[in-house]
Design a protein around this motif. Structure first.
Motif, PDB file in Angstrom:
ATOM      1  N   GLY A 251       0.657  -1.135   0.202  1.00 12.86           N
ATOM      2  CA  GLY A 251      -0.086   0.045  -0.100  1.00 12.86           C
ATOM      3  C   GLY A 251       0.817   1.154   0.001  1.00 12.86           C
ATOM      4  N   ASP A 252       2.014   1.255   0.777  1.00 15.04           N
ATOM      5  CA  ASP A 252       2.882   2.390   0.751  1.00 15.04           C
ATOM      6  C   ASP A 252       3.514   2.532  -0.597  1.00 15.04           C
ATOM      7  N   VAL A 253       3.946   1.401  -1.211  1.00 17.69           N
ATOM      8  CA  VAL A 253       4.577   1.512  -2.627  1.00 17.69           C
ATOM      9  C   VAL A 253       3.509   2.168  -3.579  1.00 17.69           C
ATOM     10  N   LEU A 254       2.330   1.721  -3.509  1.00 13.62           N
ATOM     11  CA  LEU A 254       1.241   2.225  -4.222  1.00 13.62           C
ATOM     12  C   LEU A 254       1.081   3.828  -4.021  1.00 13.62           C
ATOM     13  N   PHE A 255       1.095   4.219  -2.969  1.00 11.03           N
ATOM     14  CA  PHE A 255       1.064   5.525  -2.318  1.00 11.03           C
ATOM     15  C   PHE A 255       2.311   6.388  -3.046  1.00 11.03           C
ATOM     16  N   LEU A 256       3.272   5.666  -3.008  1.00 12.15           N
ATOM     17  CA  LEU A 256       4.624   6.124  -3.553  1.00 12.15           C
ATOM     18  C   LEU A 256       4.311   6.632  -5.176  1.00 12.15           C
ATOM     19  N   VAL A 257       3.990   5.526  -5.769  1.00  6.30           N
ATOM     20  CA  VAL A 257       3.598   5.743  -7.015  1.00  6.30           C
ATOM     21  C   VAL A 257       2.736   7.004  -7.475  1.00  6.30           C
ATOM     22  N   PHE A 258       1.839   6.840  -6.720  1.00  4.00           N
ATOM     23  CA  PHE A 258       0.867   8.175  -6.827  1.00  4.00           C
ATOM     24  C   PHE A 258       1.397   9.465  -6.448  1.00  4.00           C
ATOM     25  N   ASP A 259       2.457   9.451  -5.395  1.00  4.93           N
ATOM     26  CA  ASP A 259       3.066  10.569  -5.110  1.00  4.93           C
ATOM     27  C   ASP A 259       3.768  11.067  -6.180  1.00  4.93           C
ATOM     28  N   LEU A 260       4.747  10.107  -7.065  1.00  6.58           N
ATOM     29  CA  LEU A 260       5.423  10.284  -8.162  1.00  6.58           C
ATOM     30  C   LEU A 260       4.717  11.010  -9.171  1.00  6.58           C
ATOM     31  N   TYR A 261       3.289  10.400  -9.313  1.00  4.38           N
ATOM     32  CA  TYR A 261       2.471  10.758 -10.488  1.00  4.38           C
ATOM     33  C   TYR A 261       2.215  12.432 -10.263  1.00  4.38           C
ATOM     34  N   VAL A 262       1.538  12.637  -9.232  1.00  7.56           N
ATOM     35  CA  VAL A 262       1.341  13.970  -8.876  1.00  7.56           C
ATOM     36  C   VAL A 262       2.552  15.097  -8.849  1.00  7.56           C
ATOM     37  N   VAL A 263       3.562  14.595  -8.419  1.00 12.36           N
ATOM     38  CA  VAL A 263       4.794  15.536  -8.704  1.00 12.36           C
ATOM     39  C   VAL A 263       4.832  15.917 -10.205  1.00 12.36           C
ATOM     40  N   TRP A 264       4.839  14.726 -11.060  1.00 11.29           N
ATOM     41  CA  TRP A 264       5.222  14.792 -12.425  1.00 11.29           C
ATOM     42  C   TRP A 264       4.144  15.628 -13.095  1.00 11.29           C
ATOM     43  N   THR A 265       2.772  15.413 -12.709  1.00 14.13           N
ATOM     44  CA  THR A 265       1.803  16.330 -13.387  1.00 14.13           C
ATOM     45  C   THR A 265       1.671  17.683 -12.930  1.00 14.13           C
ATOM     46  N   SER A 266       1.945  17.902 -11.649  1.00 16.04           N
ATOM     47  CA  SER A 266       1.821  19.310 -11.254  1.00 16.04           C
ATOM     48  C   SER A 266       3.132  19.923 -11.645  1.00 16.04           C
ATOM     49  N   TRP A 267       4.072  19.394 -12.062  1.00 18.73           N
ATOM     50  CA  TRP A 267       5.263  19.998 -12.462  1.00 18.73           C
ATOM     51  C   TRP A 267       5.157  20.801 -13.762  1.00 18.73           C
ATOM     52  N   THR A 268       4.120  19.979 -14.521  1.00 19.87           N
ATOM     53  CA  THR A 268       3.838  20.565 -15.914  1.00 19.87           C
ATOM     54  C   THR A 268       2.854  21.673 -15.850  1.00 19.87           C
ATOM     55  N   VAL A 269       2.142  21.504 -14.815  1.00 17.32           N
ATOM     56  CA  VAL A 269       1.069  22.853 -14.643  1.00 17.32           C
ATOM     57  C   VAL A 269       1.891  24.144 -13.976  1.00 17.32           C
ATOM     58  N   ILE A 270       3.079  23.751 -13.266  1.00 20.53           N
ATOM     59  CA  ILE A 270       3.798  24.990 -12.773  1.00 20.53           C
ATOM     60  C   ILE A 270       4.526  25.687 -14.160  1.00 20.53           C
ATOM     61  N   GLU A 271       5.008  24.766 -14.972  1.00 21.26           N
ATOM     62  CA  GLU A 271       5.573  25.359 -16.029  1.00 21.26           C
ATOM     63  C   GLU A 271       4.695  26.110 -17.145  1.00 21.26           C
ATOM     64  N   ARG A 272       3.444  25.564 -17.031  1.00 20.24           N
ATOM     65  CA  ARG A 272       2.556  26.121 -17.824  1.00 20.24           C
ATOM     66  C   ARG A 272       2.333  27.500 -17.351  1.00 20.24           C
ATOM     67  N   GLN A 273       2.066  27.609 -16.184  1.00 16.53           N
ATOM     68  CA  GLN A 273       1.812  28.989 -15.229  1.00 16.53           C
ATOM     69  C   GLN A 273       2.872  29.849 -15.330  1.00 16.53           C
ATOM     70  N   MET A 274       4.231  29.566 -15.418  1.00 16.34           N
ATOM     71  CA  MET A 274       5.319  30.227 -15.480  1.00 16.34           C
ATOM     72  C   MET A 274       5.398  30.850 -16.950  1.00 16.34           C
TER      73      MET A 274
END
Length: 164
Positions: free
Chosen positions: A91-114
């Protein structure tokens, strides 16, 4: 090393306490201004909202550090007792995968906002700072999840009683 140890122990909770205190004080001043003084601050609710957003995402990291995120204990009881610690790790590993997905997708949003250069309406803060909250929060959560997984692998029998 002491700074690193302090950061590991108190970083998220200290920032969350500051954000919660600032948000509470700011909104109390807004209520006072609106109902007692008859005037409203145009920027206080927006800033309070941004404090709250950052508080939530840093709070996720703190919850991961404390290993206190919501789990479905009843489903865990369906597994044999010796397998339960490993199911928690999964369960922790699955949560880790979700964390990485959110970091990746939110980074693209930050770049777009910049690139767009959008600012908030009342206080004029660049919106990429607001949109950075999920990226920063989940990046910290990723680090906390790695710590949690390592600890659980080293101490499979020391899991919380509600988990096994």
């Amino acid at each position: 090393m002491k700074v690193l140890a302090w950061f590991d122990e108190y970083a998220e909770i200290s920032i969350c306490v500051v954000l919660m205190s600032a948000m509470t004080l700011l909104l109390a001043v807004q209520v006072f201004m609106r109902y007692v003084m008859g005037e409203s601050l145009s920027w206080s609710e927006e800033l309070g909202r941004y404090f709250f957003i950052w508080l939530i995402y840093l709070g996720i990291s703190y919850g991961a550090r404390e290993m206190r995120h919501i789990k479905i204990d009843a489903a865990l009881k369906l597994f044999p007792r010796p397998a339960r610690p490993w199911v928690v790790i999964l369960g922790d590993v699955l949560f880790l995968v979700f964390d990485l997905y959110v970091v990746w997708t939110s980074w693209t949003v930050i770049e777009r906002q910049m690139m767009l250069g959008q600012t908030s309406p009342a206080i004029g803060v660049p919106m990429w700072i607001v949109y950075a909250a999920p990226c920063v929060g989940f990046a910290l959560t990723t680090a906390r999840q790695v710590q949690s997984i390592c600890w659980r692998i080293k101490h499979p029998d020391a899991a919380h009683e509600s988990e096994v």
